[in-house]
Design a protein around this motif. Structure first.
Motif, PDB file in Angstrom:
ATOM      1  N   MET A 148       0.830  -1.196   0.000  1.00 29.58           N
ATOM      2  CA  MET A 148       0.000   0.000   0.000  1.00 29.58           C
ATOM      3  C   MET A 148       0.868   1.251   0.000  1.00 29.58           C
ATOM      4  SD  MET A 148      -3.173  -0.854   2.569  1.00 29.58           S
ATOM      5  CE  MET A 148      -4.298  -2.174   2.202  1.00 29.58           C
ATOM      6  N   ARG A 149       0.311   2.313  -0.520  1.00 28.50           N
ATOM      7  CA  ARG A 149       1.028   3.569  -0.626  1.00 28.50           C
ATOM      8  C   ARG A 149       1.329   4.149   0.761  1.00 28.50           C
ATOM      9  NH1 ARG A 149      -0.409   7.967  -5.129  1.00 28.50           N
ATOM     10  NH2 ARG A 149       0.994   9.624  -4.510  1.00 28.50           N
ATOM     11  N   ARG A 150       2.603   4.504   1.043  1.00 28.44           N
ATOM     12  CA  ARG A 150       3.005   5.089   2.324  1.00 28.44           C
ATOM     13  C   ARG A 150       3.079   6.607   2.150  1.00 28.44           C
ATOM     14  NH1 ARG A 150       6.671   3.624   6.541  1.00 28.44           N
ATOM     15  NH2 ARG A 150       6.507   5.259   8.118  1.00 28.44           N
ATOM     16  N   LEU A 151       2.315   7.350   2.944  1.00 29.96           N
ATOM     17  CA  LEU A 151       2.221   8.795   2.780  1.00 29.96           C
ATOM     18  C   LEU A 151       2.744   9.522   3.999  1.00 29.96           C
ATOM     19  CD1 LEU A 151      -1.244   8.693   1.062  1.00 29.96           C
ATOM     20  CD2 LEU A 151       0.918   9.185  -0.034  1.00 29.96           C
TER      21      LEU A 151
ATOM     22  N   LYS B  65       0.472  20.957  12.639  1.00 26.69           N
ATOM     23  CA  LYS B  65      -0.844  21.341  12.135  1.00 26.69           C
ATOM     24  C   LYS B  65      -0.760  21.516  10.623  1.00 26.69           C
ATOM     25  CE  LYS B  65      -2.665  23.472  16.340  1.00 26.69           C
ATOM     26  NZ  LYS B  65      -3.634  22.401  16.580  1.00 26.69           N
ATOM     27  N   ILE B  66      -1.795  21.067   9.915  1.00 24.64           N
ATOM     28  CA  ILE B  66      -1.798  21.102   8.451  1.00 24.64           C
ATOM     29  C   ILE B  66      -2.515  22.367   7.980  1.00 24.64           C
ATOM     30  CG2 ILE B  66      -2.506  19.852   6.371  1.00 24.64           C
ATOM     31  CD1 ILE B  66      -2.518  17.289   8.007  1.00 24.64           C
ATOM     32  N   PRO B  67      -1.918  23.123   7.052  1.00 27.55           N
ATOM     33  CA  PRO B  67      -2.570  24.348   6.573  1.00 27.55           C
ATOM     34  C   PRO B  67      -3.796  24.054   5.716  1.00 27.55           C
ATOM     35  CG  PRO B  67      -0.541  23.948   5.353  1.00 27.55           C
ATOM     36  CD  PRO B  67      -0.582  22.931   6.455  1.00 27.55           C
ATOM     37  N   CYS B  68      -4.720  25.014   5.710  1.00 24.32           N
ATOM     38  CA  CYS B  68      -5.936  24.904   4.895  1.00 24.32           C
ATOM     39  C   CYS B  68      -5.613  25.191   3.429  1.00 24.32           C
ATOM     40  CB  CYS B  68      -6.978  25.897   5.415  1.00 24.32           C
ATOM     41  SG  CYS B  68      -8.540  25.881   4.494  1.00 24.32           S
TER      42      CYS B  68
ATOM     43  N   GLU C 163       2.263  26.242  -4.500  1.00 30.26           N
ATOM     44  CA  GLU C 163       3.707  25.975  -4.556  1.00 30.26           C
ATOM     45  C   GLU C 163       3.989  24.478  -4.473  1.00 30.26           C
ATOM     46  OE1 GLU C 163       5.513  28.176  -1.394  1.00 30.26           O
ATOM     47  OE2 GLU C 163       4.770  30.107  -2.160  1.00 30.26           O
ATOM     48  N   ALA C 164       3.140  23.756  -3.752  1.00 33.82           N
ATOM     49  CA  ALA C 164       3.323  22.305  -3.597  1.00 33.82           C
ATOM     50  C   ALA C 164       2.686  21.521  -4.743  1.00 33.82           C
ATOM     51  CB  ALA C 164       2.735  21.850  -2.268  1.00 33.82           C
ATOM     52  N   ASP C 165       2.136  22.242  -5.744  1.00 36.46           N
ATOM     53  CA  ASP C 165       1.506  21.616  -6.908  1.00 36.46           C
ATOM     54  C   ASP C 165       0.357  20.694  -6.491  1.00 36.46           C
ATOM     55  OD1 ASP C 165       1.046  21.101  -9.555  1.00 36.46           O
ATOM     56  OD2 ASP C 165       2.689  19.656  -9.797  1.00 36.46           O
ATOM     57  N   ILE C 166      -0.577  21.270  -5.746  1.00 39.56           N
ATOM     58  CA  ILE C 166      -1.681  20.487  -5.193  1.00 39.56           C
ATOM     59  C   ILE C 166      -2.531  19.817  -6.267  1.00 39.56           C
ATOM     60  CG2 ILE C 166      -3.310  22.429  -5.069  1.00 39.56           C
ATOM     61  CD1 ILE C 166      -4.230  21.175  -2.343  1.00 39.56           C
ATOM     62  N   HIS C 167      -2.549  20.371  -7.476  1.00 41.16           N
ATOM     63  CA  HIS C 167      -3.376  19.794  -8.547  1.00 41.16           C
ATOM     64  C   HIS C 167      -2.846  18.435  -9.010  1.00 41.16           C
ATOM     65  CE1 HIS C 167      -5.687  23.462  -8.668  1.00 41.16           C
ATOM     66  NE2 HIS C 167      -4.584  24.171  -8.825  1.00 41.16           N
ATOM     67  N   CYS C 168      -1.606  18.095  -8.609  1.00 39.00           N
ATOM     68  CA  CYS C 168      -1.043  16.781  -8.939  1.00 39.00           C
ATOM     69  C   CYS C 168      -0.849  15.925  -7.686  1.00 39.00           C
ATOM     70  CB  CYS C 168       0.302  16.955  -9.656  1.00 39.00           C
ATOM     71  SG  CYS C 168       0.161  17.773 -11.255  1.00 39.00           S
ATOM     72  N   SER C 169      -1.651  16.194  -6.657  1.00 34.07           N
ATOM     73  CA  SER C 169      -1.486  15.508  -5.376  1.00 34.07           C
ATOM     74  C   SER C 169      -2.398  14.282  -5.288  1.00 34.07           C
ATOM     75  CB  SER C 169      -1.801  16.474  -4.237  1.00 34.07           C
ATOM     76  OG  SER C 169      -3.147  16.902  -4.343  1.00 34.07           O
ATOM     77  N   PHE C 170      -2.294  13.583  -4.158  1.00 27.40           N
ATOM     78  CA  PHE C 170      -3.109  12.399  -3.888  1.00 27.40           C
ATOM     79  C   PHE C 170      -4.055  12.738  -2.744  1.00 27.40           C
ATOM     80  CE2 PHE C 170      -3.558   8.165  -1.746  1.00 27.40           C
ATOM     81  CZ  PHE C 170      -4.218   7.509  -2.780  1.00 27.40           C
ATOM     82  N   ALA C 171      -5.370  12.629  -2.972  1.00 19.38           N
ATOM     83  CA  ALA C 171      -6.375  13.044  -1.980  1.00 19.38           C
ATOM     84  C   ALA C 171      -6.815  11.863  -1.127  1.00 19.38           C
ATOM     85  CB  ALA C 171      -7.586  13.650  -2.683  1.00 19.38           C
ATOM     86  N   THR C 172      -6.830  12.069   0.202  1.00 22.63           N
ATOM     87  CA  THR C 172      -7.280  11.029   1.121  1.00 22.63           C
ATOM     88  C   THR C 172      -8.286  11.610   2.114  1.00 22.63           C
ATOM     89  OG1 THR C 172      -5.536  11.400   2.790  1.00 22.63           O
ATOM     90  CG2 THR C 172      -5.018   9.915   0.957  1.00 22.63           C
ATOM     91  N   GLU C 173      -9.026  10.711   2.757  1.00 17.68           N
ATOM     92  CA  GLU C 173     -10.046  11.153   3.703  1.00 17.68           C
ATOM     93  C   GLU C 173      -9.416  11.674   4.988  1.00 17.68           C
ATOM     94  OE1 GLU C 173     -13.885   9.405   6.238  1.00 17.68           O
ATOM     95  OE2 GLU C 173     -13.210   8.357   4.417  1.00 17.68           O
TER      96      GLU C 173
ATOM     97  N   TRP D 175      -4.725  16.511   1.163  1.00 14.81           N
ATOM     98  CA  TRP D 175      -3.984  16.314  -0.081  1.00 14.81           C
ATOM     99  C   TRP D 175      -2.518  16.064   0.256  1.00 14.81           C
ATOM    100  CZ3 TRP D 175      -7.840  20.051   0.244  1.00 14.81           C
ATOM    101  CH2 TRP D 175      -8.888  19.962  -0.692  1.00 14.81           C
ATOM    102  N   HIS D 176      -1.968  14.969  -0.295  1.00 11.43           N
ATOM    103  CA  HIS D 176      -0.563  14.614  -0.093  1.00 11.43           C
ATOM    104  C   HIS D 176       0.187  15.012  -1.364  1.00 11.43           C
ATOM    105  CE1 HIS D 176      -1.424  11.946   3.460  1.00 11.43           C
ATOM    106  NE2 HIS D 176      -2.624  12.088   2.929  1.00 11.43           N
ATOM    107  N   CYS D 177       0.972  16.070  -1.270  1.00 13.56           N
ATOM    108  CA  CYS D 177       1.672  16.602  -2.443  1.00 13.56           C
ATOM    109  C   CYS D 177       2.995  15.869  -2.654  1.00 13.56           C
ATOM    110  CB  CYS D 177       1.905  18.100  -2.273  1.00 13.56           C
ATOM    111  SG  CYS D 177       0.361  19.037  -2.026  1.00 13.56           S
ATOM    112  N   ASN D 178       3.471  15.917  -3.886  1.00 11.43           N
ATOM    113  CA  ASN D 178       4.660  15.147  -4.248  1.00 11.43           C
ATOM    114  C   ASN D 178       5.906  15.574  -3.485  1.00 11.43           C
ATOM    115  OD1 ASN D 178       3.289  13.527  -6.070  1.00 11.43           O
ATOM    116  ND2 ASN D 178       3.563  14.964  -7.760  1.00 11.43           N
TER     117      ASN D 178
END
Length: 324
Positions: free
Chosen positions: A1-4, A10-13, A46-56, A254-257
Motif C-alpha cells: 500500500m502507498r506510504r504517505l 498542524k496542516i494548513p488549509c 507551490e506544492a503543486d496540489i493539482h497533482c497531489s493524492f487526496a485522502t479522507e 492532499w498529499h503533495c509530491n
C-alpha cells in the motif's frame, strides 16, 4: 500500500482563511470561527496540489508509533500549552494586533509542565535548547501510552504490548470498497502517525460500538483514498461535500509530491459535521484478528472480542458488534 506523509504539525488549509467573530462549529468553547475564503493558499499552489493524492481526513485523535522502553510503542498527542498568565498575554496581543505575529514568549516560564516522558513533535523549532510554540501558542508533542495511565484507556484498548500488536482499520488489498480491522505488528507501524477513532473519541461520528461494548481502532494517515476527488475550487468542493456520497467525510487531506500536506474540513466551508451517515461508517468490513487461541489472553477485552469474530464480515463498519 502507498506510504504517505505523517502528521507531526498542524496542516494548513487549502484556502486562505479569515476569522469570524461567531461561535465555532468545531470547538464548544471557541468564540470565533475560522472560515475559508475563495482564494487558494499559495502554499498549496507551490506544492503543486493539482497533482497531489487526496485522502479522507478522519475525525479522531492523532497518535504516533515510535520506540519506548526498547520496543515499538503507541504515543498519544499532547500539545504543551501556555499557562494562564501567558495565555492571557497572548490573547491580549491577538486582540490588539489582530495577529499572533510579533508576540514574544518566555520559553522557560510561559508553558505548563509536561511529564518527563513527553517529546516534541518532529520539526518543532528550538531556541537555546527549548522547543518553540507554533503560531497558535502550542508546542506539538507526544506522550507514550502506558497501560497504567487511565487517561489514555481508549488508546490502550487498541494495543497489546505483550503481543506487539495494534488494531488497525485499513482497506482490504483485494477489494476496493471493503475495509478490514486487523491485528498489525507495531513494528510495521514504526514512525507512522495514525488516527484513533471510535466510541469514546470526538463524539463518535462514525457510530462505532456502544457504551456497553466500545469499539476503537487506529487508522494510518493517508490510507483511505478519495476516489474522483473534486477540483481545488471553493464552489465545487462545497457541492461535493453536500451532494456526493463520497463527500460524507469530515474533510480532505492532499498529499503533495514534495511531502507537503494540505487540508480542508467541512467547518472551513460552514458545513455541518457529521451530517447524516458518514462514508466510512457505511463501508463493509471484515475482521482479521487471527493467531493462536492464547495470543491475546493478556490483552484487554477488545482484542479478545475481535479475535472471536476473526473472518466475520459486516455490511457496514458501524454494525460491528460482539455477541448476540
Amino acid at each position: 500500500m502507498r506510504r504517505l506523509g505523517s502528521v507531526q504539525q498542524k496542516i494548513p488549509c487549502v484556502f486562505l482563511t479569515d476569522v469570524s467573530e461567531e461561535q465555532s462549529r468545531k470547538r464548544d468553547r471557541q468564540t470565533f470561527q475560522v472560515i475559508a475564503t475563495e482564494n487558494v493558499n499559495p502554499l498549496a499552489l507551490e506544492a503543486d496540489i493539482h497533482c497531489s493524492f487526496a485522502t479522507e481526513k478522519l475525525d479522531g485523535t492523532c497518535c504516533y508509533v515510535a520506540p519506548y522502553t526498547g520496543q515499538p510503542y503507541l504515543w498519544a498527542r499532547l500539545d504543551r500549552k501556555p499557562n494562564k498568565r501567558a495565555e492571557k498575554r497572548f490573547k491580549k496581543h491577538q486582540y490588539s494586533y489582530k495577529s499572533c505575529k510579533g508576540f514574544t514568549w518566555n520559553l522557560e516560564e510561559d508553558f505548563k509542565t509536561v511529564p518527563e516522558t513527553w517529546i516534541p513533535a518532529h520539526r518543532v523549532k528550538h531556541h537555546n535548547g527549548h522547543p518553540m510554540p507554533d503560531e497558535h501558542g502550542h508546542i506539538p508533542g507526544w506522550i507514550p501510552v502506558e497501560t497504567s495511565n487511565k487517561q489514555y484507556c481508549w488508546h490502550s484498548s487498541v494495543v497489546d504490548y505483550e503481543a506487539g500488536a495494534a488494531l488497525v482499520l485499513r482497506p482490504c488489498s483485494d477489494d476496493d470498497d471493503m475495509l478490514e480491522i486487523a491485528a498489525v505488528p507495531l513494528a510495521d507501524l514504526q514512525e507512522q502517525t495514525l488516527e484513533l477513532i471510535g466510541t469514546n473519541i470526538n463524539g463518535n461520528p462514525y457510530g462505532l460500538g456502544s457504551k456497553k461494548q466500545p469499539v476503537h481502532c487506529l487508522v494510518p494517515h493517508g490510507i483511505i483514498p478519495i476516489r474522483n476527488p473534486p477540483p481545488v475550487n471553493f464552489q465545487q468542493l462545497c457541492s461535493w461535500f453536500q451532494d456526493s456520497p463520497e463527500g460524507q467525510v469530515e474533510g480532505i487531506v492532499w498529499h503533495c509530491n514534495n511531502g507537503t500536506l494540505i487540508k480542508i474540513h467541512r467547518h472551513h466551508l460552514g458545513l455541518r459535521w457529521p451530517d447524516g451517515d458518514t462514508r466510512l461508517a457505511d463501508r463493509p468490513v471484515v475482521i482479521r484478528v487471527d493467531g493462536t487461541v492464547d495470543a491475546y489472553d493478556n490483552s484487554r477485552g477488545l482484542f479478545a472480542s475481535l479475535f472471536t469474530l476473526n473472518g466475520h464480515s459486516f455490511s457496514r463498519l458501524q454494525d460491528v458488534q460482539f455477541g448476540p
